[in-house]
Design a protein around this motif. Structure first.
Motif, PDB file in Angstrom:
ATOM      1  N   TYR A  16      -5.776   5.655   2.919  1.00 48.76           N
ATOM      2  CA  TYR A  16      -6.045   5.113   1.591  1.00 48.76           C
ATOM      3  C   TYR A  16      -5.427   3.726   1.450  1.00 48.76           C
ATOM      4  N   GLY A  18      -3.879   2.681  -1.104  1.00 49.78           N
ATOM      5  CA  GLY A  18      -2.581   2.922  -1.746  1.00 49.78           C
ATOM      6  C   GLY A  18      -2.225   4.377  -1.558  1.00 49.78           C
ATOM      7  N   SER A  19      -2.118   5.109  -2.653  1.00 48.22           N
ATOM      8  CA  SER A  19      -1.831   6.538  -2.586  1.00 48.22           C
ATOM      9  C   SER A  19      -2.937   7.331  -3.261  1.00 48.22           C
ATOM     10  N   THR A  21      -3.268  10.637  -5.308  1.00 47.73           N
ATOM     11  CA  THR A  21      -2.314  11.495  -6.017  1.00 47.73           C
ATOM     12  C   THR A  21      -2.614  12.969  -5.831  1.00 47.73           C
ATOM     13  N   GLU A  70       0.514  16.384  -4.010  1.00 45.98           N
ATOM     14  CA  GLU A  70       1.538  15.343  -4.013  1.00 45.98           C
ATOM     15  C   GLU A  70       0.919  14.035  -3.522  1.00 45.98           C
ATOM     16  N   PRO A  71       1.438  12.879  -3.960  1.00 46.37           N
ATOM     17  CA  PRO A  71       0.895  11.597  -3.486  1.00 46.37           C
ATOM     18  C   PRO A  71       0.953  11.487  -1.961  1.00 46.37           C
ATOM     19  N   HIS A  72      -0.098  10.942  -1.373  1.00 44.10           N
ATOM     20  CA  HIS A  72      -0.148  10.761   0.078  1.00 44.10           C
ATOM     21  C   HIS A  72      -0.982   9.522   0.403  1.00 44.10           C
ATOM     22  N   GLU A  73      -0.559   8.799   1.445  1.00 39.54           N
ATOM     23  CA  GLU A  73      -1.220   7.554   1.834  1.00 39.54           C
ATOM     24  C   GLU A  73      -2.303   7.781   2.883  1.00 39.54           C
ATOM     25  N   SER A  74      -2.304   8.935   3.498  1.00 41.05           N
ATOM     26  CA  SER A  74      -3.306   9.233   4.534  1.00 41.05           C
ATOM     27  C   SER A  74      -3.494  10.738   4.606  1.00 41.05           C
ATOM     28  N   TYR A 263     -10.970  13.553  -4.526  1.00 38.84           N
ATOM     29  CA  TYR A 263      -9.575  13.149  -4.617  1.00 38.84           C
ATOM     30  C   TYR A 263      -9.415  12.174  -5.769  1.00 38.84           C
ATOM     31  N   GLY A 265      -7.134   8.784  -6.871  1.00 40.41           N
ATOM     32  CA  GLY A 265      -6.192   7.789  -6.397  1.00 40.41           C
ATOM     33  C   GLY A 265      -6.875   6.563  -5.852  1.00 40.41           C
ATOM     34  N   SER A 268     -10.388   4.777  -0.346  1.00 41.80           N
ATOM     35  CA  SER A 268     -10.119   5.090   1.057  1.00 41.80           C
ATOM     36  C   SER A 268     -11.070   4.322   1.947  1.00 41.80           C
TER      37      SER A 268
END
Length: 281
Positions: A16, A18-19, A21, A70-74, A263, A265, A268
């Protein structure tokens, strides 16, 4: 005849900007156990780690579900399986066209005789298919339609996307295995043969060396009913056999998407997908 054991590693990675969520996901990456194929082992690893659920959908495909809250970047998904495959069985005894038509009038077979968004075609390809099968029995007709499609549509990687329909592939004369399968299914249905779309994996080597890991691919082919279901790979002009590993069967790609979900956030990038094969026996 002895079978072949194949280890398959299918990795999907999404990064992504950013993040994200949260995300809610469905995976269809687990090979089936069938008369000509046995899934000896299958597991799915997810990063970030998340608990998974599992169910069998309407089409008989095993679905793995998971939520990341939970927030995740990938997101990284690795599906690993060990499958024993067999050579194709002899063709079933050929029914007459009346018997085939009767099948289309009952239950689940009727679902495989109707068009879907990706298997809708116009008059030109239908006329060409009907001309190609004139005077042929069901098995020869299936090969004639598959040959017509392959002669018309050149395989060109990246020439189409997941939303491309059968008519578009016919019109532009180019596509990937998904398009060739969709167009073949569409025309088989229009000449009167129940047909379904098959999703899975294809080992690139028809006689692979043991214990050598090679890049493979996700793949699409078809099955038609003529006294029994017969698997055929129109892209490669061959019966589906030991190099083909089935994950799911449905009316079209939309019934058996390998990874889908929603998703919330940051945007991507395109998923990065790799498939590796190792023949272990």
């Amino acid at each position: 005849m002895p079978g072949r054991r194949l280890k398959i590693r299918h990795e999907t990675r999404v990064v992504y900007e950013g993040s994200a969520t949260s995300s809610h996901n469905e995976l269809r990456m687990t090979p089936l156990t069938l008369p000509a194929q046995t899934a000896l082992d299958a597991r799915i690893e997810i990063s970030p780690a998340a608990p998974t659920g599992s169910y069998w959908d309407y089409w008989g495909t095993q679905v793995t579900t998971f939520d990341l809250m939970e927030p995740h970047e990938s997101l990284r998904v690795v599906a690993t399986s060990l499958v024993e495959t067999s050579p194709p069985a002899p063709l079933p005894g050929e029914p007459d066209w009346g018997t085939v038509r009767a099948r289309l009038e009952h239950g689940r077979y009727a679902e495989f005789g109707l068009p879907t968004p990706r298997t809708t075609v116009g008059d030109e390809p239908v006329a060409a298919a009907r001309a190609a099968v004139a005077g042929l029995g069901p098995h020869e007709a299936a090969l004639a339609v598959a040959g017509l499609v392959r002669d018309r549509v050149a395989y060109i990687s990246g020439s189409t996307g997941v939303h491309t329909g059968a008519q578009e592939a016919w019109s532009q004369g180019a596509g990937v295995c998904q398009d060739i399968a969709h167009l073949t299914v569409a025309l088989l249905r229009r000449v009167g043969l129940p047909s379904r779309y098959v999703s899975g994996y294809l080992h690139p080597d028809p006689d692979p060396a043991p214990h050598e890991t090679v890049a493979g691919q996700s793949h699409a082919w078809i099955e038609y009913w003529a006294g029994g279901w017969v698997g055929y790979d129109p892209t490669n002009r061959t019966r589906a056999g030991e190099s083909h590993v089935i994950v799911g069967k449905g009316r079209e790609y939309g019934d058996i998407v390998p990874h889908k979900g929603v998703y919330h956030g940051a945007p991507s990038g395109s998923p990065q997908v790799t498939v590796e094969f190792t023949r272990v026996a």
